[in-house]
Design an enzyme around this catalytic site. Structure first.
Site, PDB file in Angstrom:
ATOM      1  CG  PHE A 244      -1.745  -1.273   1.315  1.00  0.00           C
ATOM      2  CD1 PHE A 244      -2.829  -1.478   0.477  1.00  0.00           C
ATOM      3  CD2 PHE A 244      -1.393  -2.267   2.203  1.00  0.00           C
ATOM      4  CE1 PHE A 244      -3.559  -2.648   0.538  1.00  0.00           C
ATOM      5  CE2 PHE A 244      -2.119  -3.449   2.272  1.00  0.00           C
ATOM      6  CZ  PHE A 244      -3.208  -3.643   1.437  1.00  0.00           C
ATOM      7  CB  ILE A 635     -14.595   0.442 -15.301  1.00  0.00           C
ATOM      8  CG1 ILE A 635     -15.182   1.451 -14.309  1.00  0.00           C
ATOM      9  CG2 ILE A 635     -14.062  -0.795 -14.578  1.00  0.00           C
ATOM     10  CD1 ILE A 635     -14.173   2.134 -13.412  1.00  0.00           C
ATOM     11  CE  LYS A 639     -13.814 -12.444 -11.060  1.00  0.00           C
ATOM     12  NZ  LYS A 639     -13.803 -13.727 -11.798  1.00  0.00           N
ATOM     13  N   GLY A 710      -6.885   3.232  -7.208  1.00  0.00           N
ATOM     14  CA  GLY A 710      -6.158   2.513  -6.169  1.00  0.00           C
ATOM     15  C   GLY A 710      -6.357   3.109  -4.790  1.00  0.00           C
ATOM     16  CD  GLU A 711      -2.964   6.031  -3.916  1.00  0.00           C
ATOM     17  OE1 GLU A 711      -2.139   6.138  -4.802  1.00  0.00           O
ATOM     18  OE2 GLU A 711      -2.646   6.023  -2.727  1.00  0.00           O
TER      19      GLU A 711
HETATM   20 MO1  MOS Z   1       0.405   3.865  -2.941  1.00  0.00          MO
HETATM   21  S1  MOS Z   1       0.483   4.979  -1.248  1.00  0.00           S
HETATM   22  O1  MOS Z   1       0.752   4.837  -4.215  1.00  0.00           O
HETATM   23  O2  MOS Z   1       1.059   2.398  -2.824  1.00  0.00           O
END
Ligand code: MOS
Length: 748
Positions: A244, A635, A639, A710-711
């Site tokens: 992460f 997207i 999945k 991702g974040e």
């Molecule tokens: Mo992330 S904090 O870009 O793994």
């Protein structure tokens, strides 16, 4: 988004590495074995600050199976460290960093002070326990609250105040709040512990299997430290069991392992312990945030003051954009943000999923909820009243923004408007029921990347890029892109990654990999398509009265064929196209540049809705439903995209209800550096997580229309839980995690 990608393509493909992952054949960095392998284990300081006055390694050296014990006293010289030592000594203490075994200074508790290499892991563990250091101990400071009273914050450009309009505007507003939110230390605890396996070939060349999110930086930092040519450092990371943000740096334990491997002349493996994960690979810094906000009676924001105070290590500044979201998420003429960090005697913090934004949105989105209640408005109505149509910070238009749509989709799904807005009005037996929401914002961007493509006569495609996959399924989403572009099944495509010998790909992180690498993959595939069309431009298969020389735009690419769009009976397979032209394969290398986005700003957005129940007798909070609605552009692969957001929700439940790193400030040592005491959400804590994507392409950022996710799935999530707990109980807990002890008395 490029029209080349058909709208009829399937919404997702399965993970291309699924079978390897679930059957245990996927190899992680600690799973490579070589003849003569030795094992590295660290010895660690027992004080948090001071100097090592003596270190006794005799017993360790004489222990069975030990090949080397390395400390600052006998550490072989590292050319890169030698040549930069003088420069580093000139830097302020706060920016000198920590270079393992280079001096006798102890900067944090459990700092590596020695590495033992032995012929078995058990013998290495035993020998490491025999290393005895004597210290001159200095007073250590690890308490942020104390530092704020008696310490001095770090100075520099990153700490300048941001002021738009008037700082004090909130004070004279019709309705105002002035509140403080606290977030503890949160530790990276991916399933796969950081590990590396190192094999030197002679003195100037090595292969390292290392858990890293960035092959090129890892290669460069190792090359620099040991004075090697980049190409002599071969970094391999085929699989990562979750990361992460902890796997960007080449941490001291990795350098220690490299030193020990070189010294012993043997392949060496080092895997941290779970407790070492708390001190060796960074963590999310603790932060205290003040949010002062003012609005007119009809709910227009007139002033925001967001002050964040966080911590860093005494030897290395780490900063993150905690307060930045407050400048951009809502229209408000008067915004001031301040950011301070205090140095503490702890190991250095680092990026952790949504670094900055996640912390900041906990403050901002909790405060927005408090304001909505103070205004007697629905929290979504309040947000819509202050919805930004252009970026309030830069005044630039957005590349795309579908947050309004996300609010609507999420609210409909969870039946937001059917709840009773009154706090503590909904009940189910002994449980109080609450609904809460919070929004997330995270920068979208596109960097540069290289990818190579090899299209073979048998109709298979090999794509290669030096990126790693920390979990989201990068090879899968890239395969999906290529599969759609060529109209060939994923089984005929192989995306190779995880090796520094491949064309340099982007780092994996910052929610930018799909945008960055996806652009390169898109471009290279489109170029291969052009080349295929070129091969057959005068092929009789396509001759009609209108077309004599076929151009790429005259063709559609389906099921392994180029088909004339105006007459679908005319077609040729990719294989036949290559055969008839006498070409065994098409090979191309694409260098895809970054998108500087001079005229736009780009963000992904999310809105998280949660339902909680709070037990009146025990104060236990259960999250019973999650709906996250996300604007991440188009997207690429439904999945794996959904899984990303589910993973964020799990992290968000953890963060809001459980995670808290505890340090005993008397000794500067972690108290709960294990999974028995540092709680993370497990299956039983996680309800059904429903993910909705707006799924509208961003027309500016890249040709695939995708932003990043991702974040943003974690940003604003903890606020949603806190807001739901308030709605359930009428009690506002302003400190994470929201544990029963904090609620118990208040809700009786
Ligand atoms: Mo992330 S904090 O870009 O793994």
């Amino acid at each position: 988004m490029d029209k080349a990608i058909s709208n009829d393509s399937p919404k997702f493909i399965d993970r291309v590495d699924a079978v390897q992952k679930v059957t245990g054949t996927a190899k992680y960095s600690a799973e490579y074995d070589f003849p003569g392998m030795v094992y590295g284990v660290l010895s660690e300081s027992t004080i948090a600050r001071g100097t090592i006055t003596a270190i006794d390694t005799k017993a360790a050296e004489n222990a069975p199976g030990v090949l080397a014990v390395i400390t600052h006293l006998n550490c072989p010289k590292l050319p890169g460290y030698e040549s930069t030592a003088a420069d580093i000594a000139k830097r302020p203490e706060i920016n000198r960093g920590f270079r393992v075994f280079q001096d006798n200074i102890v900067r944090f508790s459990n700092q590596p002070i020695a590495i033992v290499a032995a012929d078995t892991y058990e013998r290495a563990v035993y020998a490491a326990s025999l290393v005895k250091a004597t210290y001159k101990k200095d007073e250590s400071h690890t308490d942020l609250n104390e530092a704020m009273k008696t310490g001095k914050p770090v100075e520099g450009n990153n700490f300048k105040d941001y002021i738009r309009g008037e700082t004090d505007a909130w004070k004279t507003a019709d309705v105002k709040i002035d509140v403080e939110y606290r977030m503890p230390l949160e530790v990276h605890n991916p399933m796969e512990i950081h590990a590396l396996t190192v094999k030197w070939e002679g003195n100037d060349k090595l292969t390292v299997y290392e858990k890293t999110q960035t092959l090129s930086s890892t290669q460069q930092s190792i090359a620099r430290a040991f004075g090697l040519k980049n190409e002599n450092v071969h970094v391999i990371t085929q699989f990562i069991g979750g990361a992460f943000g902890s796997a960007f740096n080449t941490w001291p334990h990795s350098i220690a392992a490299l030193i020990a491997a070189k010294k012993t002349g043997r392949p060496l493996k080092l895997m941290l312990t779970r407790s070492e994960m708390f001190t060796m690979v960074g963590y999310r810094p603790q932060a205290i945030q003040r949010l002062a906000m003012g609005a007119s009676k009809d709910g227009k924001l007139t002033g925001i003051l967001h002050e964040a105070t966080a911590m860093t290590a005494s030897y290395q500044v780490f900063t993150e954009g905690i307060v930045n979201g407050s400048r951009s998420l809502y229209v408000c003429p008067n915004v001031t943000t301040r950011y301070k960090v205090y140095p503490l005697d702890l190991s250095q913090p680092t990026w952790m999923r949504g670094p900055g934004e996640t912390t900041g949105a906990y403050g901002l989105e909790s405060a927005m909820d408090e304001m909505a209640y103070a205004l007697n408005m629905d929290p979504i109505e309040f947000r819509l009243k202050n919805y930004a149509e252009t970026d309030p910070e830069s005044s630039k238009p957005y590349s795309s923004k579908f947050l309004k749509e996300a609010y609507q989709l999420g609210a409909d799904k969870i039946k937001w408007n059917d709840r009773n807005r009154e706090p503590r009005s909904m009940k189910d037996g002994d449980w109080l029921i609450g609904y809460g929401m919070g929004s997330g914002i995270f920068s979208a961007w596109r960097g540069d990347a290289k990818v190579s493509a090899k299209f073979l006569q048998d109709g298979t495609l090999v794509l290669q890029s030096g990126v790693t996959d920390m979990g989201p399924g990068t090879a899968t989403s890239m395969t999906k892109l290529a599969s759609d572009i060529f109209g060939i099944p994923p089984s005929r495509i192989r995306f190779e990654l995880g090796d520094s010998n491949l064309p340099p790909g982007p780092f994996q992180g910052g929610s930018g990999t799909t945008s960055t690498l996806g652009t390169a993959v898109h471009n290279v595939c489109m170029n291969v398509r052009k080349k295929l069309a070129d091969l057959v431009k005068d092929n009789p298969s396509f001759h009609t009265e209108l077309i004599h020389s076929v151009k790429p735009e005259d063709l559609v690419y389906e099921d392994g064929y180029m088909i004339l769009a105006s007459d679908r009976s005319r077609k040729i397979s990719y294989a036949d196209a290559m055969k008839s032209a006498g070409i065994p394969q098409i090979e191309m290398l694409e260098s895809s540049p970054s998108n500087p986005m001079a005229n736009h700003t780009a963000f992904s957005y999310a809105v998280h809705f949660v339902i909680v129940k709070v037990h009146t007798a025990t104060g236990v909070v259960r999250v019973t439903r999650v709906v996250s609605a996300v604007d991440a552009g188009k997207i690429v692969n439904y999945k794996t995209a959904e899984s990303q957001i589910i993973g964020s929700a799990v992290g968000g439940i953890s963060m809001s209800l459980m995670e808290e790193g505890v340090v005993d400030h008397r000794y500067g040592r972690w108290v709960n550096n294990n999974f028995a005491d540092y709680h993370v959400a497990v299956n039983a804590d996680v309800p059904k997580v429903e993910v909705i994507f707006v799924d509208k392409p961003d027309p500016i950022l890249n040709p695939i229309g995708s932003k990043g996710m991702g974040e943003v799935g974690l940003v604003g999530f903890a606020a949603a839980v806190g807001n739901a707990v308030f709605h359930a109980t009428g009690v506002r807990i302003r400190e994470l995690p929201i544990t029963p002890d904090k609620l118990l008395v208040a809700i009786r």
